[in-house]
Design an enzyme around this catalytic site. Structure first.
Site, PDB file in Angstrom:
ATOM      1  N   SER A 168      19.005  -7.495  -8.540  1.00 52.08           N
ATOM      2  CA  SER A 168      17.008  -6.554  -7.495  1.00 52.08           C
ATOM      3  C   SER A 168      17.884  -6.028  -6.677  1.00 52.08           C
ATOM      4  CB  SER A 168      16.465  -8.189  -7.512  1.00 52.08           C
ATOM      5  OG  SER A 168      16.344  -9.222  -8.414  1.00 52.08           O
ATOM      6  N   HIS A 216      17.291  -3.544 -14.837  1.00 51.73           N
ATOM      7  CA  HIS A 216      16.551  -4.547 -13.894  1.00 51.73           C
ATOM      8  C   HIS A 216      15.796  -4.892 -15.091  1.00 51.73           C
ATOM      9  CE1 HIS A 216      14.206  -5.795 -10.597  1.00 51.73           C
ATOM     10  NE2 HIS A 216      15.232  -6.331 -10.400  1.00 51.73           N
ATOM     11  N   GLU A 260      14.238  -0.331 -14.604  1.00 52.53           N
ATOM     12  CA  GLU A 260      14.617  -0.279 -14.128  1.00 52.53           C
ATOM     13  C   GLU A 260      15.805   0.234 -14.323  1.00 52.53           C
ATOM     14  OE1 GLU A 260      11.857  -0.672  -9.613  1.00 52.53           O
ATOM     15  OE2 GLU A 260      14.058  -2.723 -10.696  1.00 52.53           O
ATOM     16  N   ASN A 306      11.058  -3.654  -6.065  1.00 47.79           N
ATOM     17  CA  ASN A 306      11.074  -4.403  -5.477  1.00 47.79           C
ATOM     18  C   ASN A 306      11.037  -4.021  -3.680  1.00 47.79           C
ATOM     19  OD1 ASN A 306      10.817  -6.893  -6.548  1.00 47.79           O
ATOM     20  ND2 ASN A 306      13.379  -6.368  -7.462  1.00 47.79           N
TER      21      ASN A 306
END
Ligand SMILES: NC(=O)c1ccc[n+]([C@@H]2O[C@H](COP(=O)([O-])OP(=O)(O)OC[C@H]3O[C@@H](n4cnc5c(N)ncnc54)[C@H](O)[C@@H]3O)[C@@H](O)[C@H]2O)c1
Length: 285
Positions: free
Chosen positions: A121, A142, A154, A192
Site C-alpha cells: 500500500s 496495487h 494502481e 492511500n
C-alpha cells in the site's frame, strides 16, 4: 519481449489474497496460491468457493463458471512450486523487511522471465525491486479491498522497472478487467496518500469528542456519499496495516497529519486489528 502472462502466483493468505486470486482466476489465468502452510493456501481457495457458492445460490453466478474458476486455482506451501509462473503477486504483511526477504527468495526461485508485483500500500517499490535481484522485472500492482468489488489497480513504476514490465502488467490488468491508474513510486501512491490522513483525522476527531464513531461514520456516508464511514473502513483495512501505512507516509512526506494517532497505536498494541481479529474500533462477532 516476455511471453504474455498465463500462470500467476499469489503469495500470502490474508485479507487481500482471496479477492485477488478470484479476480485473476475468473479472468482465465491459472493461479497458484502460496501460503506459509498448505492449510493457509487451501483456506484461500475455500473462501473463494464459499463466496462463489453464495453468488450461485442468489442466481448471480453460473455454477459452471464457479467450477471453472476454482479449477484454475491450485495451492502450495512451497515457493519452488511458483517456478512455472509468468507473474507472482506478493500480498504479505505490510512490513518492509519481511517483504524484502520474500522478494530475495522469489528472485531465486522464479523463472528468469517472471515478473514480481507487490501489492504494497505504501512501501518503496524500488527497495523491494532491488531485494529481488531482478529490479527491471518488479513493479507495484496495487489492488483494493475487496478486489472482487473494487476494480481499480494502481500500477506503480519504480525507477528500476523496464518498459516491457510495465507494458506486460498493463496488458494483464486489462485482461483482468481492471481500471488502471499509472503512478510513480511515492508512498501511498494516489489513493492511500489522500485517504489515510483523512482516516487519521477522523480518529483525532473522535478522540476530542466532536462526535462518536457511529456519528462520524454516519456523517461521512450521509454527507459525502461515501459507502463506508472512516471507522468502518479502518476496521476493514486492518488497524495494523493502517498503522504501517501512516508510518510509511510520515517517513516519506513528514506531514503532521500523517503521524499515526496514539489511539490507533494503542489498539494495535493490544492486538485489536479490526475485523480480522474480531475487534478494532468496533467489536465483531
Ligand atoms: N487490507 C487492505 O485493505 C489492503 C488493501 C490494499 C493493499 N493491501 C496490502 O496488501 C498486503 C497484504 O495486506 P492484507 O490486509 O491482506 O494483510 P493480512 O494481515 O490480512 O495478511 C498478511 C499475510 O502475510 C502473511 N505473513 C505474515 N507474516 C509473514 C512472514 N513473516 N512471512 C511471510 N508471510 C507473512 C500472513 O500469513 C498473511 O497471509 C499489504 O502489503 C497491504 O498493505 C491491503
Amino acid at each position: 519481449m516476455a511471453p504474455p502472462i498465463a500462470t500467476v502466483g499469489v503469495v500470502g493468505s490474508g485479507i487481500m489474497s482471496a479477492g485477488i486470486v478470484e479476480v485473476i482466476a475468473a479472468a482465465g489465468h491459472d493461479v497458484i496460491v502460496r501460503a506459509r502452510t498448505n492449510t493457509g493456501a487451501i483456506a484461500v481457495r475455500e473462501a473463494i468457493d464459499r463466496r462463489l457458492s453464495r453468488l450461485v445460490e442468489r442466481g448471480r453466478c453460473d455454477d459452471n463458471d464457479r467450477q471453472a474458476t476454482l479449477g484454475r486455482i491450485s495451492c502450495t506451501e512451497h515457493l519452488h512450486d511458483l517456478a512455472t509462473c509468468d507473474l507472482v503477486i506478493e500480498t504479505v504483511v505490510e512490513n518492509l523487511e519481511i517483504k524484502q526477504h520474500l522478494m530475495a527468495e522469489l528472485g531465486r526461485h522464479l523463472a528468469d522471465h517472471a515478473i514480481i508485483a507487490t501489492n504494497t500500500s505504501t512501501l518503496p517499490v524500488v527497495e523491494l525491486a532491488i531485494a529481488s535481484g531482478r529490479p527491471d522485472r518488479v513493479a507495484g500492482l496495487h489492488f483494493f479491498n475487496p478486489a472482487t468489488a473494487m476494480t481499480l489497480v494502481e500500477i506503480v513504476r519504480p525507477i528500476t522497472a523496464s518498459d516491457d514490465t510495465i507494458a506486460a502488467l498493463h496488458d494483464f490488468a486489462r485482461r483482468c478487467d481492471r481500471q488502471i491508474v499509472d503512478v510513480a513510486d511515492r508512498a501511498g501512491f494516489v489513493v492511500n496518500a489522500l485517504l489515510f490522513p483523512y482516516l487519521n483525522a477522523a480518529i483525532a476527531m473522535a478522540e476530542r469528542n466532536t462526535a462518536s464513531i457511529d456519528e462520524i461514520d454516519a456523517a461521512m456516508k450521509g454527507g459525502c456519499g461515501f459507502p463506508l464511514g472512516p471507522f468502518e473502513l479502518l476496521d476493514l483495512v486492518g488497524l495494523d496495516t493502517s498503522l504501517s501505512i501512516l508510518e510509511a507516509l510520515h517517513r516519506e512526506f513528514g506531514e503532521a497529519g500523517m503521524v499515526p494517532h496514539p489511539a490507533l497505536r494503542r489498539l494495535v498494541a493490544a492486538g485489536h486489528f479490526g475485523r480480522k481479529t474480531g475487534r478494532g474500533f468496533r467489536t465483531y462477532t
